[in-house]
Design a protein around this motif. Structure first.
Motif, mmCIF file in Angstrom:
data_model
loop_
_atom_site.group_PDB
_atom_site.id
_atom_site.type_symbol
_atom_site.label_atom_id
_atom_site.label_comp_id
_atom_site.label_asym_id
_atom_site.label_seq_id
_atom_site.Cartn_x
_atom_site.Cartn_y
_atom_site.Cartn_z
ATOM 1 N N ALA A 7 54.049 35.086 5.813
ATOM 2 C CA ALA A 7 53.979 36.432 5.116
ATOM 3 C C ALA A 7 54.595 37.421 5.667
ATOM 4 O O ALA A 7 55.515 38.176 5.242
ATOM 5 N N LEU A 8 54.262 37.328 7.034
ATOM 6 C CA LEU A 8 55.191 38.626 7.831
ATOM 7 C C LEU A 8 56.448 38.590 8.044
ATOM 8 O O LEU A 8 57.390 39.362 7.897
ATOM 9 N N ARG A 9 56.883 37.213 8.203
ATOM 10 C CA ARG A 9 58.439 36.971 8.434
ATOM 11 C C ARG A 9 58.968 37.147 6.969
ATOM 12 O O ARG A 9 60.111 37.924 6.839
ATOM 13 N N ALA A 10 58.512 36.739 5.715
ATOM 14 C CA ALA A 10 59.184 37.136 4.359
ATOM 15 C C ALA A 10 59.065 38.741 4.210
ATOM 16 O O ALA A 10 60.357 39.223 3.665
ATOM 17 N N GLU A 11 58.025 39.458 4.484
ATOM 18 C CA GLU A 11 58.118 40.957 4.310
ATOM 19 C C GLU A 11 59.188 41.495 5.208
ATOM 20 O O GLU A 11 59.876 42.449 4.836
ATOM 21 N N GLY A 87 45.645 38.292 0.332
ATOM 22 C CA GLY A 87 45.257 39.157 1.417
ATOM 23 C C GLY A 87 46.056 39.035 2.615
ATOM 24 O O GLY A 87 46.168 40.175 3.136
ATOM 25 N N ARG A 88 46.472 38.114 2.999
ATOM 26 C CA ARG A 88 47.597 37.981 3.859
ATOM 27 C C ARG A 88 48.799 38.812 3.826
ATOM 28 O O ARG A 88 49.452 39.246 4.716
ATOM 29 N N ALA A 89 49.095 38.410 2.549
ATOM 30 C CA ALA A 89 50.565 39.197 2.052
ATOM 31 C C ALA A 89 50.366 40.800 2.223
ATOM 32 O O ALA A 89 51.177 41.467 2.485
ATOM 33 N N TRP A 90 49.129 41.218 1.808
ATOM 34 C CA TRP A 90 48.846 42.552 1.951
ATOM 35 C C TRP A 90 48.804 42.999 3.556
ATOM 36 O O TRP A 90 49.323 44.126 3.939
ATOM 37 N N TRP A 91 48.400 42.151 4.363
ATOM 38 C CA TRP A 91 48.308 42.470 5.698
ATOM 39 C C TRP A 91 49.793 42.333 6.275
ATOM 40 O O TRP A 91 50.248 43.228 7.128
ATOM 41 N N ALA A 92 50.696 41.524 5.723
ATOM 42 C CA ALA A 92 51.988 41.596 6.256
ATOM 43 C C ALA A 92 52.674 42.711 5.822
ATOM 44 O O ALA A 92 53.507 43.318 6.627
ATOM 45 N N LYS A 93 52.246 43.531 4.797
ATOM 46 C CA LYS A 93 53.055 44.647 4.449
ATOM 47 C C LYS A 93 52.689 45.613 5.260
ATOM 48 O O LYS A 93 53.415 46.481 5.685
ATOM 49 N N ALA A 94 51.296 45.728 5.562
ATOM 50 C CA ALA A 94 50.769 46.752 6.480
ATOM 51 C C ALA A 94 51.226 46.845 7.715
ATOM 52 O O ALA A 94 51.902 47.767 8.495
ATOM 53 N N LEU A 95 51.577 45.669 8.346
ATOM 54 C CA LEU A 95 52.119 45.285 9.546
ATOM 55 C C LEU A 95 53.567 45.507 9.721
ATOM 56 O O LEU A 95 54.021 46.275 10.692
ATOM 57 N N VAL A 96 54.345 45.420 8.708
ATOM 58 C CA VAL A 96 55.813 45.688 8.535
ATOM 59 C C VAL A 96 55.780 47.108 8.719
ATOM 60 O O VAL A 96 56.813 47.766 9.351
ATOM 61 N N CYS A 97 55.157 47.951 7.938
ATOM 62 C CA CYS A 97 54.915 49.314 7.797
ATOM 63 C C CYS A 97 54.836 49.867 9.371
ATOM 64 O O CYS A 97 55.216 50.746 9.815
ATOM 65 N N LEU A 98 53.718 49.315 9.834
ATOM 66 C CA LEU A 98 53.342 49.739 11.130
ATOM 67 C C LEU A 98 54.493 49.344 12.248
ATOM 68 O O LEU A 98 54.852 50.206 13.172
ATOM 69 N N THR A 239 42.971 48.637 5.985
ATOM 70 C CA THR A 239 43.859 47.301 5.474
ATOM 71 C C THR A 239 43.229 46.281 4.975
ATOM 72 O O THR A 239 43.435 45.470 4.067
ATOM 73 N N ALA A 240 41.746 45.943 5.835
ATOM 74 C CA ALA A 240 41.012 44.916 5.236
ATOM 75 C C ALA A 240 40.585 44.910 3.975
ATOM 76 O O ALA A 240 40.401 44.203 3.126
ATOM 77 N N ALA A 241 40.053 46.452 3.672
ATOM 78 C CA ALA A 241 39.576 46.678 2.306
ATOM 79 C C ALA A 241 40.661 46.457 1.217
ATOM 80 O O ALA A 241 40.258 46.388 0.182
ATOM 81 N N GLY A 242 41.963 47.091 1.670
ATOM 82 C CA GLY A 242 43.106 46.840 0.673
ATOM 83 C C GLY A 242 43.215 45.338 0.358
ATOM 84 O O GLY A 242 43.557 45.096 -0.774
ATOM 85 N N PHE A 246 43.002 43.788 -3.082
ATOM 86 C CA PHE A 246 44.368 42.941 -3.567
ATOM 87 C C PHE A 246 44.316 41.347 -4.116
ATOM 88 O O PHE A 246 44.632 41.090 -4.887
ATOM 89 N N SER A 247 43.512 40.924 -3.051
ATOM 90 C CA SER A 247 43.426 39.485 -3.251
ATOM 91 C C SER A 247 42.347 39.177 -4.836
ATOM 92 O O SER A 247 42.431 37.938 -5.377
ATOM 93 N N LYS A 248 41.586 40.317 -4.984
ATOM 94 C CA LYS A 248 40.530 39.947 -6.125
ATOM 95 C C LYS A 248 40.927 40.719 -7.404
ATOM 96 O O LYS A 248 40.553 40.661 -8.424
ATOM 97 N N SER A 249 42.198 41.586 -7.210
ATOM 98 C CA SER A 249 42.600 42.365 -8.504
ATOM 99 C C SER A 249 43.294 41.491 -9.485
ATOM 100 O O SER A 249 44.024 40.740 -9.597
ATOM 101 N N GLU A 250 42.660 41.733 -10.775
ATOM 102 C CA GLU A 250 42.980 40.882 -11.863
ATOM 103 C C GLU A 250 44.463 41.078 -12.135
ATOM 104 O O GLU A 250 45.239 40.102 -12.791
ATOM 105 N N GLY A 251 45.219 42.203 -11.930
ATOM 106 C CA GLY A 251 46.358 42.579 -12.255
ATOM 107 C C GLY A 251 47.200 41.890 -11.451
ATOM 108 O O GLY A 251 48.466 41.746 -11.430
ATOM 109 N N ARG A 252 46.894 41.252 -10.319
ATOM 110 C CA ARG A 252 47.715 40.427 -9.352
ATOM 111 C C ARG A 252 47.597 38.768 -9.775
ATOM 112 O O ARG A 252 47.937 38.257 -8.966
#
Length: 252
Positions: A7-11, A87-98, A239-242, A246-252
């Motif tokens: 996920a991190l590499r993809a981001e 959830g891992r995809a969300w972490w990947a986004k955060a780490l790419v931004c970091l 990030t963990a809360a996000g 994200f992992s439980k969001s019905e819209g995703r």
């Protein structure tokens, strides 16, 4: 390759030539270039203050907004197609931004190191370590903006994701003198903690302009370390809360 690494590499590949990378580079140039070049052999560090007080928060807000909005615009199909937990995809986004935030700060650091070559004192090991410490402190203390911006962009749109964290960061940085222990509040810590490394007050004045205030800010290393730890914890918790949302969001 594990799911998180994939996920991190993809981001990272997704934004390799996109707007977030260009923003990270372009926003890091103006103020450091103006302030890092020595005048009469003396190098000024005041432009560091304008970087972490204004230019850096704007850069982070724009980077996060672009990263979050890219997938929202595509209906999250790119993330869903990765085959990794959301959830891992969300972490990947955060780490790419970091990582992009770290890139910006390293560019600022490099500009100052180039300027030190032309100064009367010249480059030194202590000066290089000081610049690197200031850059690292900037990355850590401002990192809370990343998960906050990602969540607000995904939940309320790009304008909310950009301007809400930016407003809190800038207001907190300019209100540092009204906060009892500014090192422990990440938005104000962004402008206070660097005083422990470089001779510039949060007001942008040289440290020697107010030795009483400067001494109070740099005198207790425990507060500096505690502030950095708290800022890092804020990034992890948000990030963990996000990621959980994200992992439980019905819209995703």
């Amino acid at each position: 390759m594990t799911g998180g690494a994939a996920a991190l590499r993809a981001e990272a590949l997704k934004f390799r030539h996109a707007a977030p990378l260009r923003i990270a580079v372009a926003m890091a140039l103006p103020m450091p270039v103006l302030g890092a070049m020595p005048l009469n052999g003396v190098q000024s560090f005041s432009a560091w203050n304008y970087w972490y007080a204004l230019f850096m928060p704007v850069a982070i807000s724009l980077i996060v907004g672009c990263v979050a909005q890219a997938d929202a615009r595509l209906g999250m199909r790119a993330i869903l197609g990765q085959g990794v937990p959301l959830g891992r995809a969300w972490w990947a986004k955060a780490l790419v931004c970091l990582g992009l935030s770290a890139l910006s700060n390293l560019i600022v650091c490099a500009i100052y190191l180039v300027g030190s070559v032309m100064s009367a004192q010249g480059p030194t090991v202590a000066g290089t370590l000081t610049m690197l410490a200031c850059a690292a402190a900037n990355v850590i203390t401002s990192s809370w903006m990343i998960p906050a911006g990602l969540f607000l962009t995904a939940r309320a749109g790009m304008l909310a994701g950009i301007f809400c964290p930016l407003a809190v960061q800038i207001a907190g940085s300019f209100a540092w003198s009204l906060i009892p222990v500014p090192q422990l509040f990440p938005p104000s810590a962004t402008v206070v903690i660097p005083t422990s490394f470089i001779p510039v007050l949060p007001s942008g004045e040289p440290l020697g302009a107010d030795m009483v205030l400067g001494g109070a800010l740099v005198g207790d290393g425990t507060l500096t370390l505690a502030g950095l730890a708290l800022a890092a914890a804020a990034f992890v918790i948000l990030t963990a809360a996000g990621a959980l949302w994200f992992s439980k969001s019905e819209g995703r």
